[in-house]
Design an enzyme around this catalytic site. Sequence first.
Site, mmCIF file in Angstrom:
data_model
loop_
_atom_site.group_PDB
_atom_site.id
_atom_site.type_symbol
_atom_site.label_atom_id
_atom_site.label_comp_id
_atom_site.label_asym_id
_atom_site.label_seq_id
_atom_site.Cartn_x
_atom_site.Cartn_y
_atom_site.Cartn_z
ATOM 1 N N ASP A 180 0.934 -1.307 0.068
ATOM 2 C CA ASP A 180 0.044 -0.200 -0.146
ATOM 3 C C ASP A 180 0.812 1.102 -0.024
ATOM 4 O O ASP A 180 0.460 2.168 -0.595
ATOM 5 C CB ASP A 180 -0.893 0.001 1.030
ATOM 6 C CG ASP A 180 -0.359 0.258 2.424
ATOM 7 O OD1 ASP A 180 0.716 -0.602 2.814
ATOM 8 O OD2 ASP A 180 -1.114 0.509 3.369
ATOM 9 N N GLU A 231 10.202 -10.099 -2.213
ATOM 10 C CA GLU A 231 11.054 -8.836 -2.278
ATOM 11 C C GLU A 231 12.420 -9.368 -2.330
ATOM 12 O O GLU A 231 13.409 -8.678 -3.082
ATOM 13 C CB GLU A 231 10.804 -8.017 -0.972
ATOM 14 C CG GLU A 231 9.608 -7.136 -0.927
ATOM 15 C CD GLU A 231 8.574 -8.032 -0.273
ATOM 16 O OE1 GLU A 231 7.526 -7.378 -0.011
ATOM 17 O OE2 GLU A 231 8.800 -9.233 0.134
ATOM 18 N N HIS A 248 1.009 0.764 10.212
ATOM 19 C CA HIS A 248 1.398 -0.746 10.121
ATOM 20 C C HIS A 248 2.730 -0.627 9.669
ATOM 21 O O HIS A 248 3.276 0.485 8.947
ATOM 22 C CB HIS A 248 0.299 -1.330 9.398
ATOM 23 C CG HIS A 248 0.138 -0.992 8.189
ATOM 24 N ND1 HIS A 248 -0.605 0.465 7.844
ATOM 25 C CD2 HIS A 248 0.336 -1.368 6.746
ATOM 26 C CE1 HIS A 248 -0.606 0.386 6.425
ATOM 27 N NE2 HIS A 248 -0.190 -0.540 5.607
ATOM 28 N N HIS A 249 3.400 -1.925 9.528
ATOM 29 C CA HIS A 249 4.686 -2.251 9.019
ATOM 30 C C HIS A 249 5.605 -1.298 9.511
ATOM 31 O O HIS A 249 6.772 -0.861 9.030
ATOM 32 C CB HIS A 249 4.677 -1.863 7.303
ATOM 33 C CG HIS A 249 3.750 -2.637 6.381
ATOM 34 N ND1 HIS A 249 3.321 -3.813 6.809
ATOM 35 C CD2 HIS A 249 3.623 -2.395 5.120
ATOM 36 C CE1 HIS A 249 2.789 -4.475 5.889
ATOM 37 N NE2 HIS A 249 2.524 -3.647 4.816
ATOM 38 N N GLY A 300 27.440 -15.019 -1.536
ATOM 39 C CA GLY A 300 27.354 -16.700 -1.339
ATOM 40 C C GLY A 300 25.941 -16.852 -0.959
ATOM 41 O O GLY A 300 25.827 -17.580 0.206
ATOM 42 N N ASP A 322 19.972 -28.763 -5.645
ATOM 43 C CA ASP A 322 18.699 -28.771 -4.845
ATOM 44 C C ASP A 322 18.332 -28.009 -3.885
ATOM 45 O O ASP A 322 17.252 -27.421 -3.496
ATOM 46 C CB ASP A 322 18.366 -30.244 -4.727
ATOM 47 C CG ASP A 322 19.409 -30.962 -4.048
ATOM 48 O OD1 ASP A 322 20.500 -30.462 -3.726
ATOM 49 O OD2 ASP A 322 19.186 -32.302 -3.769
ATOM 50 N N ASN A 349 21.153 -33.905 -5.676
ATOM 51 C CA ASN A 349 22.028 -34.986 -4.878
ATOM 52 C C ASN A 349 21.530 -34.724 -3.257
ATOM 53 O O ASN A 349 22.447 -34.922 -2.364
ATOM 54 C CB ASN A 349 23.526 -34.308 -5.153
ATOM 55 C CG ASN A 349 23.813 -32.953 -4.993
ATOM 56 O OD1 ASN A 349 23.064 -32.562 -4.555
ATOM 57 N ND2 ASN A 349 24.891 -32.690 -5.293
ATOM 58 N N GLY A 375 20.862 -32.564 -0.963
ATOM 59 C CA GLY A 375 21.019 -31.933 0.352
ATOM 60 C C GLY A 375 22.203 -30.669 -0.252
ATOM 61 O O GLY A 375 22.484 -30.492 -1.550
ATOM 62 N N GLU A 410 28.371 -28.189 1.829
ATOM 63 C CA GLU A 410 28.541 -28.203 3.421
ATOM 64 C C GLU A 410 28.889 -29.662 3.617
ATOM 65 O O GLU A 410 29.393 -29.655 4.495
ATOM 66 C CB GLU A 410 27.149 -27.878 4.073
ATOM 67 C CG GLU A 410 26.236 -26.524 3.659
ATOM 68 C CD GLU A 410 27.300 -25.379 3.984
ATOM 69 O OE1 GLU A 410 28.073 -25.262 4.272
ATOM 70 O OE2 GLU A 410 26.509 -24.275 3.226
#
Length: 561
Positions: free
Chosen positions: A31, A54, A117-118, A407, A434, A461, A463, A467
């Site tokens: 708004d 966003e 608001h916000h 990253g 993925d 793969n 996951g 990591e």
Amino acid sequence: MPDSTAETIGDFLIRRLREAGVTDFFGVPGDFNLEFMQQIEDSRDVRWTGTCNELNGAYAADGYARLKGLGVVVVTHGVGALSAVNGIAGAHAEHVPVVCVAGSLPLVAEDRGLLLHHTFADGGRDEFRRAYDQVTAGTARITPQNAVMEIDRLIRTAWQLKRPVYIELPSDIACLTITAPTSPLDLTVPASDPERLEAAVRAIAERLADARRPALLVDSDADRYDVAGAVTELSEKAGVPIALMNTARGVVDGSHAYLTGTYPGAPEARRTVEESDCVLAIGYRGVDSTTGFFAGRLPDTTIHLRAYSADVGEVNYQGVSLPELLRGVAERVPSGPAAPPPERFAPPPPPDGGSSEPLTQAVLWSAIQGFLREGDVIIAEDGTSVAGLGGLTLPDRSTFVTQSVWGSIGYTVGALLGTLVAAPERRHLLFVGDGSFQLTAQEIATMLRHDLKPVIFLIDNQGYTIERTILGSNAGYNDVAPWDYSKLPAVLGPDRDTDAFLVTTLGELREALRAEHDGMKFIQIRVDRFDAPPNLVAGGHRSADLDYGPRGPQSRPGSQI
């Protein structure tokens, strides 16, 4: 006044952004920005592409800016601004000029002390602009009194510094009329100090001429400041080999005779740089994730060129712009005899296995090498995709988009939307894992809605592979929920023509690559969860040692890929 016109603040902002080369805006309505949104809708000069959130809008503006020079994302106050802030922070880290326009609280609310608001409902009025101070090169809240000055200042700042900026546009002033200049926005970069420029050019040219083994090392600012032509001119004139950081791939054509490869990953590029007696480093930033976690080491004699300064030995030169400096050096350096081409990184040969051969990382990337073609826009998620593509030679006139410094996983899906809108006539290839894809997958719907036609390689793969190379090779925290990825285009764009494939063997991959397509092509590639490119594994282990020290949990048997 003949050089001014009556114009609304919102229309003036749209005109200035259009004069800076922007034809498309991304973001989410709310708004506090709807008045400005209506002005965008009414404009014949710009188009609106709404995004699912966003953050993705900021990613899209970032991808768009990398091809067009400047990007714009429009959000609403507070909730929208904070949702986008991670994407803007990434643009700041990666030196990408993005203008974030936040429709903000009406000025009447401040005059009357209204709680809206916000907000935090505590009477505060400047919290979100101050938050953006940390991740931009400039911020401002627009008023009728400062609109012309601040809008021009911030767009120029983004353009000259290649950094994002933040504009708060109160919701009750976008349609107010101001006196605006009719002259176009001047984006000319201030000229270098003549004496400093001449001294720096002379010093660098002399160093290069005296060197036995000169070398050029190119980072992403060579792309941001559009100096690729000067780099190749200098290389060809003086017979100087070139090494690229992974953030600068595509800046120099893959077929260029003096291109050695990616530093520090390619052995040929590493020898070129580290055995040189005069490295000219253009925009170099030695970040862990771009240096193989500090695998390389530049010679102490390296000359560092930055956007507006240079270090040559003990002398620092301020007030010299990178384009002027490199053009001057290319003109001044003496032509050398036709030098033999340097050692060159060799791409992998095409896979020669049978159709039933299971896909591995090595087989996958060998096949992708033959699929790449001249002019491609290649978007690679940091991690497995960047590592896999690091072993390939990119075709000429290609554009390589990644976010190796900041990253933020999931960046590339939003960025793909931006590059597609910026250059729909080119072929766009996305390589994403993925785990990253699950963060921003909904933007596939926006691409389908606008009939955009990328080729998406989803590496499934099970996951977070990068990591797993650092810690927790078989830990639950590195797993992600299994999705039937190849069916997503039909769900997210049920009325669009898409070609989707699930491939597990070399034969299935070859068939998917050969398939003609009129719309989006989506290829889900299933590989073993513990298979990773060797350079990714080596980098992950170095990262663990840096992050956790010698007594960290990575020393447990089986804790890493």
